[in-house]
Structure formats: C-alpha cells, structure tokens
Write a protein that holds these residues in place. Structure first.
Motif, PDB file in Angstrom:
ATOM      1  N   GLY A  59      -4.230  14.585   0.580  1.00 31.06           N
ATOM      2  CA  GLY A  59      -5.795  13.620  -0.221  1.00 31.06           C
ATOM      3  C   GLY A  59      -5.027  12.282  -0.021  1.00 31.06           C
ATOM      4  N   VAL A  60      -4.172  11.712  -0.476  1.00 26.98           N
ATOM      5  CA  VAL A  60      -3.469  10.532  -0.786  1.00 26.98           C
ATOM      6  C   VAL A  60      -3.084  10.141  -0.248  1.00 26.98           C
ATOM      7  N   GLU A  61      -2.645  10.262   1.194  1.00 30.81           N
ATOM      8  CA  GLU A  61      -1.751  10.136   2.387  1.00 30.81           C
ATOM      9  C   GLU A  61      -3.187   9.656   2.887  1.00 30.81           C
ATOM     10  N   ALA A  62      -4.127  10.808   3.023  1.00 32.73           N
ATOM     11  CA  ALA A  62      -4.677  10.021   3.596  1.00 32.73           C
ATOM     12  C   ALA A  62      -5.844   9.003   3.644  1.00 32.73           C
ATOM     13  N   LYS A  63      -6.179   8.962   1.944  1.00 30.47           N
ATOM     14  CA  LYS A  63      -6.670   7.830   1.838  1.00 30.47           C
ATOM     15  C   LYS A  63      -5.817   6.322   2.107  1.00 30.47           C
ATOM     16  N   ARG A  64      -4.395   6.463   2.096  1.00 31.79           N
ATOM     17  CA  ARG A  64      -3.651   5.223   2.262  1.00 31.79           C
ATOM     18  C   ARG A  64      -3.840   5.093   3.500  1.00 31.79           C
ATOM     19  N   LEU A 108       0.538  -1.179   0.066  1.00 31.82           N
ATOM     20  CA  LEU A 108       0.204  -0.554   0.318  1.00 31.82           C
ATOM     21  C   LEU A 108       0.641   1.304   0.222  1.00 31.82           C
ATOM     22  N   ALA A 109       2.011   1.401   0.767  1.00 30.64           N
ATOM     23  CA  ALA A 109       2.579   2.305   0.672  1.00 30.64           C
ATOM     24  C   ALA A 109       3.105   2.684  -0.528  1.00 30.64           C
ATOM     25  N   ASP A 110       3.844   1.672  -1.635  1.00 30.21           N
ATOM     26  CA  ASP A 110       5.023   2.040  -2.557  1.00 30.21           C
ATOM     27  C   ASP A 110       3.818   2.515  -3.864  1.00 30.21           C
ATOM     28  N   GLU A 111       2.117   1.406  -3.935  1.00 34.33           N
ATOM     29  CA  GLU A 111       1.930   1.817  -4.729  1.00 34.33           C
ATOM     30  C   GLU A 111       0.936   2.837  -4.993  1.00 34.33           C
ATOM     31  N   HIS A 112       0.598   3.110  -6.593  1.00 30.79           N
ATOM     32  CA  HIS A 112       0.110   4.591  -6.759  1.00 30.79           C
ATOM     33  C   HIS A 112      -1.432   4.386  -7.166  1.00 30.79           C
ATOM     34  N   LEU A 113      -2.242   5.225  -6.402  1.00 32.96           N
ATOM     35  CA  LEU A 113      -3.357   4.881  -5.794  1.00 32.96           C
ATOM     36  C   LEU A 113      -4.482   5.649  -6.949  1.00 32.96           C
ATOM     37  N   CYS A 114      -4.226   5.689  -8.564  1.00 31.74           N
ATOM     38  CA  CYS A 114      -5.254   5.683  -9.731  1.00 31.74           C
ATOM     39  C   CYS A 114      -5.412   7.200 -10.057  1.00 31.74           C
TER      40      CYS A 114
END
Length: 249
Positions: free
Chosen positions: A30-35, A13-19
């Motif tokens: 926003g991306v870190e909150a999503k992670r 999860l920590a290394d993948e792009h969230l698309c």
C-alpha cells in the motif's frame, strides 16, 4: 519552527516515511502504491507536507483542477487529508499545517481552499470542525448530507460536479470505486475481494486511475466510494463486517 516539517519532492519521495499508521520494516504494497501515485501527482502541483518523524502528522492538497475528486471550480486548492494523530495530537501540528496550506494558497494567488465534509463527521475525512475555525463554510451539499467546505479569498466558490450528486449507478452488486492515494486501500481491496470470493458475494472493484475518471464519478469521492443496489453508501473504507450489514438491506 518550519525545520520540523518537510515537503515531499521527487528527489526525497523514495526515502521519506508517508505518515500513516502503517509500520513495516519490509516494503508495504500500500505504501509503495502510494509512492507511485504521488510521483505523478507531485508533477501536477500536489503537496504532501509532513513532520520529520515516523508519525501521522501531515497534510495533502492539490490544485482543484488536478485533484482526483468530482469537484469543480477555478483556481482553488483541494485538501485531501490533514492529520495529527496519536501522541502528536494536541501539540499544534494540525494548526501549523493548515496555516502553511492557507499561506501557500495565498502566495500562489489562489481563489481559496476547499475540502470534503459531511453534516455528521466521517471517520476517514479531515475534521471539519477544525477547518471551520479558519473560516471554512459549507458551499455545496448532496442529498444525503455530504458537504463541500470552502474558504474563499475572493468571493468565488467551488461546487460538486453535477455527476457527483447523482449518487446512483446501474450496477446492483456491491461496487467500490477506489484509487491508490491512501496506503490502506491496496490491502483493503485485496481483503474485500478475498472475502467476497469466499462467500460468493458479487462485487465490482473499479480502480479510478485517471483524473478524468475521478472527475466523472457519480458520487462524492476522496479516494474511495461504496455503492450497493445502485445506491451510494459511504466514502469510508469498509470491512467484512460492514459488507455483512449492507447485504441485509
């Protein structure tokens, strides 16, 4: 060609792009909150499957019992998002992601799969005409045109929670319920809060941070919902221009 896709796990999860469309070399709030949100949801059976590229090609779904939506039913999966956008649109990726989800549901012995739709397609919801090609049908509705779509494997169907059909609240000011599932929400809320403060617009921004709160919401919800003068307005993310329009009502 399943090697083109990857399912997120706590290990990757920590290394993948969230698309999503967001592109940033620096950590994006926003991306870190999503992670962080996903880290807890994956433990509950939430599935995030994506193309092995920095692209908007992915599907997110979860067991309905742990899906953060005011929908009830037994043994269903709920699709939050299914996207194949930009240069990747029209290449069959959406088809393969949907077929993966349906096959996964059948393999797990689910009763079916459901998702939020509307009589008129909403910009922040998965394309319901695409889903209907796979046999999804309207199984419940709200008074203002939102629909629950379901593909049943055993004849049972889910439904909106009764509280979701209420679509009214006591608060008269602009009120937004949100969670942090979508990477766009974090900055959207920051910008709306700044706009409302600068323009003396009363606003209540209510974070939905537990499953129970999500299940008890007084409206349909995929990760965001807007009220004004006590009435439900939309599940779409809104901007300052939208606020100006509804304040005139």
């Amino acid at each position: 060609m399943n090697e083109e896709f990857i399912t997120l796990t706590l290990e990757n999860l920590a290394d993948e792009h969230l698309c999503c469309i967001i592109r940033s070399k620096k950590p994006h709030p926003g991306v870190e909150a999503k992670r962080q949100w996903l880290a807890e949801r994956i433990k509950e059976g939430h599935v995030f499957r994506k193309l092995r590229e920095k692209a908007t090609v992915f599907i997110e779904y979860a067991p309905l019992e742990t899906a953060w939506v005011p929908v009830t039913g037994k043994n269903y999966d709920y699709i939050y998002c299914l996207w194949a956008a930009g240069d990747h649109k029209g290449k069959g990726y959406g088809k393969r992601l949907m077929e993966y989800c349906l096959a996964d549901a059948r393999e797990k012995g689910r009763s079916g799969v459901c998702m939020l739709g509307a009589k008129k397609q909403k910009s922040w919801l998965t394309d319901q005409s695409f889903a209907k090609k796979y046999g999804f049908e309207v199984v419940d509705t709200t008074a203002d045109g939102y629909e629950l779509l379901a593909l049943s494997f055993d004849g049972t169907v889910p439904s909106f929670a009764q509280n979701a059909k209420k679509q009214t609240i006591d608060r008269q000011e602009l009120t937004i319920y949100y969670d942090l599932q979508c990477p766009f929400i974090y900055q959207n809320i920051e910008k709306l809060q700044a706009y409302c403060e600068a323009n003396a617009v009363p606003v209540s921004l209510i974070q939905v941070d537990t499953l129970q709160k999500a299940k008890e919401l007084p409206c349909v919800f995929n990760n965001y919902a807007v009220f004004y003068k006590g009435g439900f307005q939309t599940v779409n993310l809104v901007d300052a221009a939208y606020i100006k329009r509804i304040l005139k009502k």
